[in-house]
Design a protein around this motif. Structure first.
Motif, mmCIF file in Angstrom:
data_model
loop_
_atom_site.group_PDB
_atom_site.id
_atom_site.type_symbol
_atom_site.label_atom_id
_atom_site.label_comp_id
_atom_site.label_asym_id
_atom_site.label_seq_id
_atom_site.Cartn_x
_atom_site.Cartn_y
_atom_site.Cartn_z
ATOM 1 N N HIS A 1 39.200 32.049 38.515
ATOM 2 C CA HIS A 1 38.986 33.317 37.705
ATOM 3 C C HIS A 1 38.377 34.270 38.361
ATOM 4 C CE1 HIS A 1 37.927 35.454 34.112
ATOM 5 N NE2 HIS A 1 38.363 34.586 33.312
ATOM 6 N N PRO A 2 38.716 35.400 38.341
ATOM 7 C CA PRO A 2 38.226 36.692 39.251
ATOM 8 C C PRO A 2 36.876 37.179 38.752
ATOM 9 C CG PRO A 2 40.251 37.293 37.687
ATOM 10 C CD PRO A 2 40.154 35.849 37.618
ATOM 11 N N SER A 3 36.570 36.690 37.454
ATOM 12 C CA SER A 3 35.090 37.310 37.213
ATOM 13 C C SER A 3 34.200 36.307 37.073
ATOM 14 C CB SER A 3 35.354 37.691 35.524
ATOM 15 O OG SER A 3 36.392 38.648 35.368
ATOM 16 N N VAL A 4 34.359 35.258 37.899
ATOM 17 C CA VAL A 4 33.435 34.126 37.852
ATOM 18 C C VAL A 4 33.002 33.708 39.200
ATOM 19 C CG1 VAL A 4 33.182 31.507 37.606
ATOM 20 C CG2 VAL A 4 34.381 32.802 35.692
ATOM 21 N N ARG A 5 31.729 33.488 39.302
ATOM 22 C CA ARG A 5 31.091 33.208 40.604
ATOM 23 C C ARG A 5 30.570 31.884 40.619
ATOM 24 N NH1 ARG A 5 25.411 35.234 43.571
ATOM 25 N NH2 ARG A 5 25.291 33.492 45.271
ATOM 26 N N VAL A 6 31.239 30.854 41.162
ATOM 27 C CA VAL A 6 30.622 29.386 41.020
ATOM 28 C C VAL A 6 29.485 29.352 42.059
ATOM 29 C CG1 VAL A 6 31.032 26.939 41.237
ATOM 30 C CG2 VAL A 6 32.658 28.581 40.614
ATOM 31 N N ILE A 7 28.258 28.865 41.468
ATOM 32 C CA ILE A 7 27.037 28.793 42.356
ATOM 33 C C ILE A 7 27.105 27.403 42.942
ATOM 34 C CG2 ILE A 7 24.618 28.980 42.486
ATOM 35 C CD1 ILE A 7 26.125 31.250 41.428
ATOM 36 N N ILE B 1 27.370 28.879 36.918
ATOM 37 C CA ILE B 1 28.214 30.197 37.051
ATOM 38 C C ILE B 1 27.437 31.448 36.654
ATOM 39 C CG2 ILE B 1 30.411 28.903 37.016
ATOM 40 C CD1 ILE B 1 30.697 30.373 34.034
ATOM 41 N N THR B 2 27.861 32.380 37.163
ATOM 42 C CA THR B 2 27.502 33.868 36.561
ATOM 43 C C THR B 2 28.955 34.523 36.491
ATOM 44 O OG1 THR B 2 27.500 34.859 38.930
ATOM 45 C CG2 THR B 2 25.314 34.044 37.919
ATOM 46 N N VAL B 3 29.128 35.430 35.505
ATOM 47 C CA VAL B 3 30.150 36.080 34.994
ATOM 48 C C VAL B 3 29.908 37.417 35.222
ATOM 49 C CG1 VAL B 3 32.130 35.984 33.327
ATOM 50 C CG2 VAL B 3 30.779 34.018 33.591
ATOM 51 N N GLN B 4 31.033 37.978 35.820
ATOM 52 C CA GLN B 4 30.943 39.822 35.761
ATOM 53 C C GLN B 4 31.018 40.165 34.490
ATOM 54 O OE1 GLN B 4 33.577 41.343 38.577
ATOM 55 N NE2 GLN B 4 32.956 43.333 38.308
ATOM 56 N N GLY B 5 29.987 41.144 34.263
ATOM 57 C CA GLY B 5 29.963 41.737 32.798
ATOM 58 C C GLY B 5 29.536 40.900 31.705
ATOM 59 N N GLY C 1 19.303 34.161 34.991
ATOM 60 C CA GLY C 1 19.648 32.981 35.438
ATOM 61 C C GLY C 1 20.951 32.479 35.479
ATOM 62 N N VAL C 2 21.723 31.738 35.095
ATOM 63 C CA VAL C 2 22.998 31.196 35.157
ATOM 64 C C VAL C 2 23.364 30.602 34.148
ATOM 65 C CG1 VAL C 2 22.862 31.098 37.959
ATOM 66 C CG2 VAL C 2 22.361 29.063 36.349
#
Length: 411
Positions: free
Chosen positions: A323-329, A343-347, A385-386
């Protein structure tokens, strides 16, 4: 290796038959799991029949004491220890405070403790505070790109004054499982004792304490389908170094030396239900004529849970990675990873998404989860946070598929 029988498993957890929880999926198991019926049954019986002072010379009191003793003896084989290696306390956070005082009676001013910035604060802050008493605190820092602890860097931190290394078995943010046995062997070669926080690992299968080689291993039973109790597994030679934290006249009573407030009778008695649940898993999947040694049973059940959880983790990780908006930590793959995914999600703010998912029946968490220092190291605002999804073996593949569909709609 048989496949986990999910129908059988869910029959052991009253939450799955609870009308108010129908249509929901629980993805915050890292914060605390559902309780199995074996534990609930022992609570009910204890409170109804045995709620009095244990160990006195009458039938009810003697039985109450016997039930408490069973809490130690029943759990021990699943950890490959003796009952005398197990100590209970109100929670792992409280237990580390007690341990820090007990350890300070062994350490001298100028001795060194090595901590990490990957830990839950319960296994970090209490040790850092010993600096106020003259102990030198050194930090084993994570890689700021991925949160990983580099074992090769550890030897550069050790000095002749290093006495204690504390670190997590598994990060409650990253999900990454640290090579505990390797780290403990390295520390022991330098004469350094180890304390391992296993809270985020133990719910995925109680570890073999002897194989890990730690001096102290900590975990919380309420994340292992049981009561709100913390467990300390302490090797005997390490236990001899620790000071008495109970009343002076109880100094020779092993069970009370590290429990200043006294034992919670009912919770200790109910602990046997955790072992009973694991035993039921073994018998159902392997039969009475299968492997018979306690160590073999524990290994078989641990593998059963691991395989079930790996199949749950794979599709979620695959979806989130693409997913282009997701950063997996943490690790992007499933190898060496517990089924805890942050995860963090852009926006989007994590709490905002957690609330939206909650309205659709997906129970997940958002925040720093007491790993404040780790998020700071990863350049993530701890106040935000996440978003965290944490599964255990009773999570279903359908739960995961529906979560993915919901995420796809929301983000």
């Amino acid at each position: 290796m048989p496949t986990l029988d999910l129908d059988f498993v869910r029959q052991q957890f009253p939450a799955f038959a609870e009308p108010s929880l129908q249509g929901t999926a629980f993805f915050e198991n890292a914060g605390g799991s559902y309780m199995c019926k074996q534990v609930m049954g022992r609570f009910e019986t204890y409170f109804r029949q045995l709620k009095l002072q244990p160990y006195y010379p009458n039938s009810a009191s003697s039985k109450a004491g016997d039930w408490m003793d069973e809490g130690y003896s029943a759990l021990a084989p699943w950890l490959n220890v003796s009952a005398d290696d197990i100590y209970f306390g109100p929670s792992t956070s409280q237990n580390t405070y007690v341990l820090a005082n007990a350890v300070h009676r062994w350490l001298q001013p100028g001795d060194e403790i090595i901590v990490t910035n990957q830990d839950h604060e319960a296994n970090s802050g209490v040790w850092r505070r010993l600096a106020d008493r003259g102990v030198i605190v050194r930090e084993w820092q994570v890689n700021p790109e991925n949160g990983k602890l580099d074992v090769k860097a550890l030897e550069n931190i050790f000095t002749s004054k290093s006495k204690l290394l504390v670190f997590p078995h598994c990060s409650n943010i990253l999900g990454e499982i640290n090579p505990v046995a390797e780290i403990c062997r390295l520390a022991r070669a330098y004469g350094i004792r180890t304390i391992v926080d296993g809270v985020s690992f133990a719910g995925h299968g109680l570890p073999d304490f002897k194989k890990l080689g730690a001096d102290i291993y900590l975990f919380s039973l309420y994340k292992v389908y049981g009561p709100h109790q913390g467990v300390m597994v302490i090797g005997r030679d390490m236990a001899e170094l620790l000071g008495n934290e109970g009343h002076f006249f109880n100094a020779d009573i092993r069970e009370k030396r590290l429990m200043p407030a006294g034992p919670d009778h009912a919770q200790i008695a109910a602990t046997k239900g955790v072992a009973d649940y694991f035993e039921s898993l073994y018998v159902h999947h392997f039969g009475l004529k299968g492997m018979t040694s306690p160590e073999q049973k524990a290994t078989a059940v641990r593998s059963l849970l691991h395989d079930a959880e790996a199949s749950l983790l794979a599709p979620l990780i695959e979806y989130l990675n693409q997913h282009p908006s997701v950063r997996v930590i943490g690790p992007e793959g499933t190898e060496g990873r517990a089924p805890t995914v942050s995860i963090t999600v852009q926006g989007y703010e994590p709490l905002q998404l957690a609330e939206k998912l909650g309205l659709e029946g997906f129970f997940c968490g958002a925040g720093h989860f007491y790993s404040y220092r780790l998020l700071k190291a990863l350049n993530i605002d701890p106040s935000l946070g996440v978003l965290r999804f944490s599964m255990v073996h009773y999570t279903s593949a359908n739960d995961v598929a529906q979560l993915i569909d919901a995420l796809d709609r929301l983000i």
